[in-house]
Design an enzyme around this catalytic site. Sequence first.
Site, PDB file in Angstrom:
ATOM      1  N   GLU A  69       0.819  -1.158  -0.108  1.00 63.39           N
ATOM      2  CA  GLU A  69      -0.015  -0.095  -0.081  1.00 63.39           C
ATOM      3  C   GLU A  69       0.693   1.257   0.034  1.00 63.39           C
ATOM      4  O   GLU A  69       0.527   2.058  -0.552  1.00 63.39           O
ATOM      5  CB  GLU A  69      -1.116  -0.061   1.253  1.00 63.39           C
ATOM      6  CG  GLU A  69      -1.993   1.197   0.913  1.00 63.39           C
ATOM      7  CD  GLU A  69      -3.149   1.107   1.813  1.00 63.39           C
ATOM      8  OE1 GLU A  69      -3.965   1.933   1.518  1.00 63.39           O
ATOM      9  OE2 GLU A  69      -3.686  -0.034   2.172  1.00 63.39           O
ATOM     10  N   ARG A  98       5.139 -17.028  -0.811  1.00 65.17           N
ATOM     11  CA  ARG A  98       6.417 -17.790  -0.342  1.00 65.17           C
ATOM     12  C   ARG A  98       6.875 -16.983   0.833  1.00 65.17           C
ATOM     13  O   ARG A  98       6.822 -15.666   0.856  1.00 65.17           O
ATOM     14  CB  ARG A  98       7.322 -17.751  -1.562  1.00 65.17           C
ATOM     15  CG  ARG A  98       8.782 -17.433  -1.245  1.00 65.17           C
ATOM     16  CD  ARG A  98       9.821 -17.518  -2.267  1.00 65.17           C
ATOM     17  NE  ARG A  98       9.765 -18.720  -3.269  1.00 65.17           N
ATOM     18  CZ  ARG A  98       9.020 -18.880  -4.457  1.00 65.17           C
ATOM     19  NH1 ARG A  98       8.693 -17.650  -4.985  1.00 65.17           N
ATOM     20  NH2 ARG A  98       9.131 -19.856  -5.071  1.00 65.17           N
TER      21      ARG A  98
END
Length: 148
Positions: A69, A98
């Site tokens: 963000e 991952r």
Amino acid sequence: MSDEIIWWGGTLPRLADLGSGGDECMPGHLGIEFVEVSSDMITARMPVDERTRQPYGRLHGGASVALAETVGSVAASLTVDRERFATVGMEINANHVRPAYDDYVYATATPVNLGRTTQIWSIRIVNELGKLVCISRLTMAVIAIEQK
């Protein structure tokens, strides 16, 4: 990457200016720093350390979202006349692919759509080896600033 500059005013933002104002809020607390800007993308990095790990020693998913963000919001704000418009988050999602345990992760924001009232950004977060850690999509609203 295209040669068309998407940034307001048609010039590349100065890398040194991208993180200004973030030292005393979330980006500063998480150690986020901007490392690259080109004609149509911005990249920031964040350490994987005691500030950004969850109790199992892995990068916290919320830290990845905060990084996504941050880089997407900064990118969006640089595509509009900031004296007349603000860009504010509407929605963000993230797929954690991952784990990361140490070093840095790098988030690169590229536009999917730069509309008049809505922008959509894709943010890829990779580890030091370039392997995908998280993929995020950020939707931003472009709102007029009331003139006084």
